[in-house]
Design a protein around this motif. Structure first.
Motif, PDB file in Angstrom:
ATOM      1  N   ARG A  43       0.832  -1.187   0.000  1.00  0.00           N
ATOM      2  CA  ARG A  43       0.000   0.000   0.000  1.00  0.00           C
ATOM      3  C   ARG A  43       0.872   1.245   0.000  1.00  0.00           C
ATOM      4  O   ARG A  43       1.951   1.257   0.584  1.00  0.00           O
ATOM      5  CB  ARG A  43      -0.889   0.009   1.250  1.00  0.00           C
ATOM      6  N   LEU A  44       0.355   2.266  -0.648  1.00  0.00           N
ATOM      7  CA  LEU A  44       1.085   3.520  -0.745  1.00  0.00           C
ATOM      8  C   LEU A  44       0.655   4.442   0.397  1.00  0.00           C
ATOM      9  O   LEU A  44      -0.533   4.581   0.684  1.00  0.00           O
ATOM     10  CB  LEU A  44       0.784   4.168  -2.097  1.00  0.00           C
ATOM     11  N   TYR A  45       1.616   5.044   1.033  1.00  0.00           N
ATOM     12  CA  TYR A  45       1.338   5.947   2.145  1.00  0.00           C
ATOM     13  C   TYR A  45       1.979   7.292   1.887  1.00  0.00           C
ATOM     14  O   TYR A  45       3.053   7.376   1.298  1.00  0.00           O
ATOM     15  CB  TYR A  45       1.928   5.392   3.450  1.00  0.00           C
ATOM     16  N   ARG A  46       1.312   8.349   2.339  1.00  0.00           N
ATOM     17  CA  ARG A  46       1.944   9.658   2.368  1.00  0.00           C
ATOM     18  C   ARG A  46       1.813  10.203   3.784  1.00  0.00           C
ATOM     19  O   ARG A  46       0.708  10.289   4.323  1.00  0.00           O
ATOM     20  CB  ARG A  46       1.301  10.625   1.378  1.00  0.00           C
ATOM     21  N   PRO A  61      -3.522  -1.746   7.863  1.00  0.00           N
ATOM     22  CA  PRO A  61      -4.365  -0.587   7.544  1.00  0.00           C
ATOM     23  C   PRO A  61      -3.636   0.737   7.752  1.00  0.00           C
ATOM     24  O   PRO A  61      -4.024   1.736   7.161  1.00  0.00           O
ATOM     25  CB  PRO A  61      -5.545  -0.731   8.507  1.00  0.00           C
ATOM     26  N   GLY A  62      -2.631   0.746   8.573  1.00  0.00           N
ATOM     27  CA  GLY A  62      -1.884   1.974   8.793  1.00  0.00           C
ATOM     28  C   GLY A  62      -0.482   1.633   9.209  1.00  0.00           C
ATOM     29  O   GLY A  62      -0.195   0.524   9.640  1.00  0.00           O
ATOM     30  N   THR A  63       0.441   2.578   9.049  1.00  0.00           N
ATOM     31  CA  THR A  63       1.820   2.304   9.441  1.00  0.00           C
ATOM     32  C   THR A  63       2.521   3.603   9.798  1.00  0.00           C
ATOM     33  O   THR A  63       1.996   4.689   9.566  1.00  0.00           O
ATOM     34  CB  THR A  63       2.565   1.585   8.318  1.00  0.00           C
ATOM     35  N   GLU A  64       3.705   3.465  10.346  1.00  0.00           N
ATOM     36  CA  GLU A  64       4.442   4.633  10.796  1.00  0.00           C
ATOM     37  C   GLU A  64       5.408   5.128   9.729  1.00  0.00           C
ATOM     38  O   GLU A  64       6.015   4.334   9.022  1.00  0.00           O
ATOM     39  CB  GLU A  64       5.230   4.288  12.070  1.00  0.00           C
ATOM     40  N   CYS A  65       5.530   6.432   9.641  1.00  0.00           N
ATOM     41  CA  CYS A  65       6.443   7.052   8.678  1.00  0.00           C
ATOM     42  C   CYS A  65       7.878   6.682   9.025  1.00  0.00           C
ATOM     43  O   CYS A  65       8.298   6.847  10.163  1.00  0.00           O
ATOM     44  CB  CYS A  65       6.255   8.572   8.726  1.00  0.00           C
ATOM     45  N   GLY A  69       8.151   9.021  11.962  1.00  0.00           N
ATOM     46  CA  GLY A  69       7.507   8.161  12.930  1.00  0.00           C
ATOM     47  C   GLY A  69       6.035   8.447  13.146  1.00  0.00           C
ATOM     48  O   GLY A  69       5.398   7.809  13.989  1.00  0.00           O
ATOM     49  N   ALA A  70       5.425   9.374  12.397  1.00  0.00           N
ATOM     50  CA  ALA A  70       4.002   9.667  12.538  1.00  0.00           C
ATOM     51  C   ALA A  70       3.168   8.522  11.970  1.00  0.00           C
ATOM     52  O   ALA A  70       3.596   7.861  11.014  1.00  0.00           O
ATOM     53  CB  ALA A  70       3.657  10.973  11.836  1.00  0.00           C
ATOM     54  N   TYR A  71       1.992   8.298  12.523  1.00  0.00           N
ATOM     55  CA  TYR A  71       1.125   7.210  12.076  1.00  0.00           C
ATOM     56  C   TYR A  71       0.269   7.695  10.925  1.00  0.00           C
ATOM     57  O   TYR A  71      -0.342   8.769  11.005  1.00  0.00           O
ATOM     58  CB  TYR A  71       0.255   6.744  13.246  1.00  0.00           C
ATOM     59  N   ASN A  72       0.186   6.895   9.826  1.00  0.00           N
ATOM     60  CA  ASN A  72      -0.531   7.300   8.630  1.00  0.00           C
ATOM     61  C   ASN A  72      -1.458   6.192   8.140  1.00  0.00           C
ATOM     62  O   ASN A  72      -1.159   5.024   8.295  1.00  0.00           O
ATOM     63  CB  ASN A  72       0.466   7.627   7.496  1.00  0.00           C
ATOM     64  N   ASP A  73      -2.564   6.606   7.520  1.00  0.00           N
ATOM     65  CA  ASP A  73      -3.436   5.677   6.830  1.00  0.00           C
ATOM     66  C   ASP A  73      -3.041   5.599   5.361  1.00  0.00           C
ATOM     67  O   ASP A  73      -2.472   6.526   4.811  1.00  0.00           O
ATOM     68  CB  ASP A  73      -4.890   6.138   6.931  1.00  0.00           C
TER      69      ASP A  73
END
Ligand SMILES: [Zn+2]
Length: 77
Positions: A43-46, A61-65, A69-73
């Motif tokens: 999955r692609l995250y920004r 469903p979500g991961t950390e940058c 280290g911020a949590y992103n969807d």
């Protein structure tokens, strides 16, 4: 001279064709490799904090940058 004319008429075009085919093959193989890398499974995250774009392959469903280290969807593709 006869050998030279046979070479230029038959062998030289055949050799050039092989070189052209080889170059085309290398070009297309490199191009498809370049296209496949960004389309890797995941999955692609920004990051909403720093804007860093990354791909997470674990399907969560979500991961950390990885940068801040911020949590992103995940972004919808
Ligand atoms: Zn971040």
């Amino acid at each position: 001279m006869i050998d030279l004319s046979i070479y230029t008429v038959f062998l030289l075009p055949a050799g050039l064709n092989l070189v052209v085919i080889l170059l085309l093959w290398l070009y297309y193989s490199n191009r498809t490799e370049g296209l496949e890398k960004p389309v890797a499974e995941g999955r692609l995250y920004r990051c909403s904090q720093c804007g860093y774009v990354y791909i997470e392959t674990f399907g969560r469903p979500g991961t950390e940058c990885p940068r801040c280290g911020a949590y992103n969807d995940a972004i919808k593709r």
